[in-house]
Write a protein that holds these residues in place. Structure first.
Motif, PDB file in Angstrom:
ATOM      1  N   THR A  23       0.840  -1.190   0.000  1.00  0.00           N
ATOM      2  CA  THR A  23       0.000   0.000   0.000  1.00  0.00           C
ATOM      3  C   THR A  23       0.878   1.243   0.000  1.00  0.00           C
ATOM      4  OG1 THR A  23      -1.730  -1.155   1.228  1.00  0.00           O
ATOM      5  CG2 THR A  23      -1.825   1.246   1.216  1.00  0.00           C
ATOM      6  N   GLN A  24       0.641   2.130  -0.967  1.00  0.00           N
ATOM      7  CA  GLN A  24       1.443   3.354  -1.078  1.00  0.00           C
ATOM      8  C   GLN A  24       0.819   4.498  -0.283  1.00  0.00           C
ATOM      9  OE1 GLN A  24       4.533   3.407  -3.017  1.00  0.00           O
ATOM     10  NE2 GLN A  24       4.008   1.287  -2.567  1.00  0.00           N
ATOM     11  N   TRP A  25      -0.495   4.616  -0.372  1.00  0.00           N
ATOM     12  CA  TRP A  25      -1.219   5.625   0.403  1.00  0.00           C
ATOM     13  C   TRP A  25      -2.695   5.270   0.459  1.00  0.00           C
ATOM     14  CZ3 TRP A  25      -4.949   7.384  -2.730  1.00  0.00           C
ATOM     15  CH2 TRP A  25      -4.684   7.570  -4.082  1.00  0.00           C
ATOM     16  N   VAL A  26      -3.390   5.839   1.413  1.00  0.00           N
ATOM     17  CA  VAL A  26      -4.838   5.679   1.548  1.00  0.00           C
ATOM     18  C   VAL A  26      -5.444   7.058   1.725  1.00  0.00           C
ATOM     19  CG1 VAL A  26      -6.724   4.769   2.956  1.00  0.00           C
ATOM     20  CG2 VAL A  26      -4.681   3.376   2.573  1.00  0.00           C
ATOM     21  N   LEU A  27      -6.461   7.366   0.916  1.00  0.00           N
ATOM     22  CA  LEU A  27      -7.186   8.624   1.036  1.00  0.00           C
ATOM     23  C   LEU A  27      -8.423   8.372   1.893  1.00  0.00           C
ATOM     24  CD1 LEU A  27      -7.970  11.098  -1.899  1.00  0.00           C
ATOM     25  CD2 LEU A  27      -9.575  10.702  -0.042  1.00  0.00           C
ATOM     26  N   GLN A  28      -8.510   9.063   3.023  1.00  0.00           N
ATOM     27  CA  GLN A  28      -9.652   8.931   3.917  1.00  0.00           C
ATOM     28  C   GLN A  28     -10.755   9.885   3.480  1.00  0.00           C
ATOM     29  OE1 GLN A  28      -9.803   6.960   6.816  1.00  0.00           O
ATOM     30  NE2 GLN A  28      -7.795   6.058   6.449  1.00  0.00           N
ATOM     31  N   ASP A  29     -11.954   9.344   3.270  1.00  0.00           N
ATOM     32  CA  ASP A  29     -13.105  10.182   2.946  1.00  0.00           C
ATOM     33  C   ASP A  29     -14.377   9.382   3.195  1.00  0.00           C
ATOM     34  OD1 ASP A  29     -15.219  11.623   1.243  1.00  0.00           O
ATOM     35  OD2 ASP A  29     -13.482  12.949   1.050  1.00  0.00           O
ATOM     36  N   GLU A  30     -15.356  10.000   3.810  1.00  0.00           N
ATOM     37  CA  GLU A  30     -16.598   9.313   4.162  1.00  0.00           C
ATOM     38  C   GLU A  30     -17.439   8.939   2.951  1.00  0.00           C
ATOM     39  OE1 GLU A  30     -19.287  13.339   4.899  1.00  0.00           O
ATOM     40  OE2 GLU A  30     -18.667  12.125   6.601  1.00  0.00           O
ATOM     41  N   TRP A  31     -17.107   9.473   1.752  1.00  0.00           N
ATOM     42  CA  TRP A  31     -17.907   9.176   0.576  1.00  0.00           C
ATOM     43  C   TRP A  31     -17.768   7.732   0.118  1.00  0.00           C
ATOM     44  CZ3 TRP A  31     -17.271  14.194  -2.829  1.00  0.00           C
ATOM     45  CH2 TRP A  31     -18.068  15.213  -2.267  1.00  0.00           C
ATOM     46  N   GLY A  32     -16.700   7.081   0.435  1.00  0.00           N
ATOM     47  CA  GLY A  32     -16.600   5.641   0.220  1.00  0.00           C
ATOM     48  C   GLY A  32     -16.481   5.180  -1.215  1.00  0.00           C
ATOM     49  N   ALA A  33     -16.795   3.892  -1.412  1.00  0.00           N
ATOM     50  CA  ALA A  33     -16.569   3.231  -2.696  1.00  0.00           C
ATOM     51  C   ALA A  33     -17.729   3.432  -3.658  1.00  0.00           C
ATOM     52  CB  ALA A  33     -16.332   1.741  -2.480  1.00  0.00           C
ATOM     53  N   SER A  34     -17.480   3.120  -4.940  1.00  0.00           N
ATOM     54  CA  SER A  34     -18.527   3.130  -5.963  1.00  0.00           C
ATOM     55  C   SER A  34     -18.132   2.143  -7.054  1.00  0.00           C
ATOM     56  CB  SER A  34     -18.696   4.535  -6.558  1.00  0.00           C
ATOM     57  OG  SER A  34     -17.650   4.819  -7.471  1.00  0.00           O
ATOM     58  N   TYR A  35     -18.972   2.034  -8.078  1.00  0.00           N
ATOM     59  CA  TYR A  35     -18.671   1.185  -9.233  1.00  0.00           C
ATOM     60  C   TYR A  35     -17.852   1.938 -10.292  1.00  0.00           C
ATOM     61  CZ  TYR A  35     -22.426  -1.768  -7.369  1.00  0.00           C
ATOM     62  OH  TYR A  35     -23.216  -2.550  -6.570  1.00  0.00           O
ATOM     63  N   SER A  36     -17.686   3.219 -10.117  1.00  0.00           N
ATOM     64  CA  SER A  36     -17.023   4.061 -11.120  1.00  0.00           C
ATOM     65  C   SER A  36     -15.508   3.892 -11.054  1.00  0.00           C
ATOM     66  CB  SER A  36     -17.401   5.524 -10.880  1.00  0.00           C
ATOM     67  OG  SER A  36     -16.705   6.381 -11.753  1.00  0.00           O
ATOM     68  N   SER A  37     -14.869   3.803 -12.219  1.00  0.00           N
ATOM     69  CA  SER A  37     -13.410   3.651 -12.273  1.00  0.00           C
ATOM     70  C   SER A  37     -12.716   5.009 -12.193  1.00  0.00           C
ATOM     71  CB  SER A  37     -12.989   2.958 -13.572  1.00  0.00           C
ATOM     72  OG  SER A  37     -13.535   1.665 -13.650  1.00  0.00           O
ATOM     73  N   PRO A  38     -11.636   5.119 -11.412  1.00  0.00           N
ATOM     74  CA  PRO A  38     -10.842   6.359 -11.397  1.00  0.00           C
ATOM     75  C   PRO A  38     -10.174   6.575 -12.754  1.00  0.00           C
ATOM     76  CG  PRO A  38     -10.244   4.893  -9.572  1.00  0.00           C
ATOM     77  CD  PRO A  38     -11.089   4.099 -10.504  1.00  0.00           C
ATOM     78  N   THR A  39      -9.953   7.838 -13.107  1.00  0.00           N
ATOM     79  CA  THR A  39      -9.275   8.165 -14.357  1.00  0.00           C
ATOM     80  C   THR A  39      -8.214   9.234 -14.111  1.00  0.00           C
ATOM     81  OG1 THR A  39     -10.904   9.880 -14.921  1.00  0.00           O
ATOM     82  CG2 THR A  39     -11.338   7.657 -15.721  1.00  0.00           C
ATOM     83  N   LEU A  40      -7.177   9.225 -14.925  1.00  0.00           N
ATOM     84  CA  LEU A  40      -6.127  10.237 -14.842  1.00  0.00           C
ATOM     85  C   LEU A  40      -6.412  11.366 -15.821  1.00  0.00           C
ATOM     86  CD1 LEU A  40      -2.860   8.102 -14.627  1.00  0.00           C
ATOM     87  CD2 LEU A  40      -4.012   9.313 -12.768  1.00  0.00           C
ATOM     88  N   ALA A  41      -5.992  12.572 -15.457  1.00  0.00           N
ATOM     89  CA  ALA A  41      -6.178  13.740 -16.318  1.00  0.00           C
ATOM     90  C   ALA A  41      -5.093  14.749 -16.020  1.00  0.00           C
ATOM     91  CB  ALA A  41      -7.551  14.367 -16.087  1.00  0.00           C
ATOM     92  N   LYS A  42      -4.828  15.628 -16.972  1.00  0.00           N
ATOM     93  CA  LYS A  42      -3.903  16.741 -16.742  1.00  0.00           C
ATOM     94  C   LYS A  42      -4.735  18.015 -16.687  1.00  0.00           C
ATOM     95  CE  LYS A  42       0.322  16.688 -17.695  1.00  0.00           C
ATOM     96  NZ  LYS A  42       1.688  16.603 -18.293  1.00  0.00           N
ATOM     97  N   ILE A  43      -4.808  18.633 -15.513  1.00  0.00           N
ATOM     98  CA  ILE A  43      -5.579  19.841 -15.287  1.00  0.00           C
ATOM     99  C   ILE A  43      -4.647  20.934 -14.794  1.00  0.00           C
ATOM    100  CG2 ILE A  43      -7.434  20.877 -13.907  1.00  0.00           C
ATOM    101  CD1 ILE A  43      -8.852  18.220 -13.933  1.00  0.00           C
ATOM    102  N   HIS A  44      -4.616  22.054 -15.522  1.00  0.00           N
ATOM    103  CA  HIS A  44      -3.676  23.156 -15.218  1.00  0.00           C
ATOM    104  C   HIS A  44      -2.252  22.624 -15.106  1.00  0.00           C
ATOM    105  CE1 HIS A  44      -6.898  26.041 -14.843  1.00  0.00           C
ATOM    106  NE2 HIS A  44      -7.503  25.286 -13.948  1.00  0.00           N
TER     107      HIS A  44
END
Length: 270
Positions: A23-44
């Motif tokens: 495990t490299q890191w864990v992001l804590q957030d109450e919003w939790g899991a979903s079926y949606s896949s994460p995607t990479l993007a270049k913003i600014h």
């Protein structure tokens, strides 16, 4: 490897070393899991990860997280989830270029386009409650988005929208007549997946109908169609690599009786 896993102690996103599994890191957030896949993007000029969180949960919370893929540092948190407990968040966030992001779900919230500012705050450009994608990944082409709106098989519609203004160019059910299992049927795309190949689109319906199509702001045209199999829950996005098309049949084919399988079609020609 970045996954939207959720967890029992407030975990949401996690990154793992592909070689060791560490495990490299864990992001804590109450919003939790979903079926949606994460995607990479270049913003600014910064590489970031986009994740639409919040699947089946109680209370019903979730939305877009934008974070640093190397560290898990959270940059943006935008709520976008139905208040319904049974809501399924499955459509991946889509980076539209020029620092715009498209989100969609089909359990009352619908679609929205955000413009991400230099400081990673945001403006809502437009939203449309009636334009709701269940699980497919829409395609951006020439300033327009093409996708399928609809929570159920019946009522699902192929659409084209000007993503900068939110203007719906058209939104229609795509249907045709076919004879399957000795019966004349009125088939539709229903909820379908789309791929773009050059100037045309490949569409796979959730029952195994495969179409070559022309899509433009002026309308749609079926160029060729074939029934690869007749099986429900064909929801997996096809993959095209080096002229080979990979399609997942997720249930038993009602025509042949063959159970779920991965199919590969050679589109390379002579």
């Amino acid at each position: 490897l970045i996954l939207n896993l959720g967890g029992g102690n407030g975990e949401c996103m996690a990154a793992f070393d592909c070689e060791t599994g560490e495990t490299q890191w864990v992001l804590q957030d109450e919003w939790g899991a979903s079926y949606s896949s994460p995607t990479l993007a270049k913003i600014h000029d910064r590489t970031v990860c986009l994740a639409l969180t919040g699947g089946e949960s109680k209370p019903a919370t979730g939305g877009l997280l934008i974070f640093d893929p190397k560290t898990g540092e959270r940059l943006v948190r935008f709520p976008w989830r139905s208040q319904k407990y049974e809501s399924a968040t499955a459509c991946p966030p889509l980076h539209l270029g020029d620092n715009y992001v498209f989100l969609s779900e089909c359990y009352d919230k619908g679609s929205v386009v955000l413009q991400i500012k230099q400081d990673f705050s945001y403006d809502v450009v437009w939203k449309d409650r009636e334009l709701g994608i269940h699980w497919m990944t829409p395609i951006e082409s020439g300033g327009y988005l093409y996708g399928v709106s609809g929570r159920h098989q019946q009522g699902a519609e192929l659409f084209c929208v000007n993503w900068k203004t939110g203007e719906i160019m058209w939104k229609e059910a795509v249907s045709w007549q076919a004879n399957l299992l000795g019966r004349d049927l009125n088939l539709q795309l229903f909820r379908a997946s789309l791929l773009q190949t050059g100037d045309e689109f490949l569409a796979l319906s959730e029952f195994g109908s495969f179409l070559r199509m022309n899509l433009s702001p002026g309308g749609w045209q079926i160029k060729e169609k074939a029934q690869l199999f007749f099986a429900p829950e064909t929801w997996t996005l096809p993959a095209l690599s080096s002229g080979l098309l990979y399609i997942m049949q997720n249930d038993t084919d009602r025509m042949s009786g063959i159970s779920n399988r991965l199919l590969c079609y050679d589109l390379r020609g002579e």
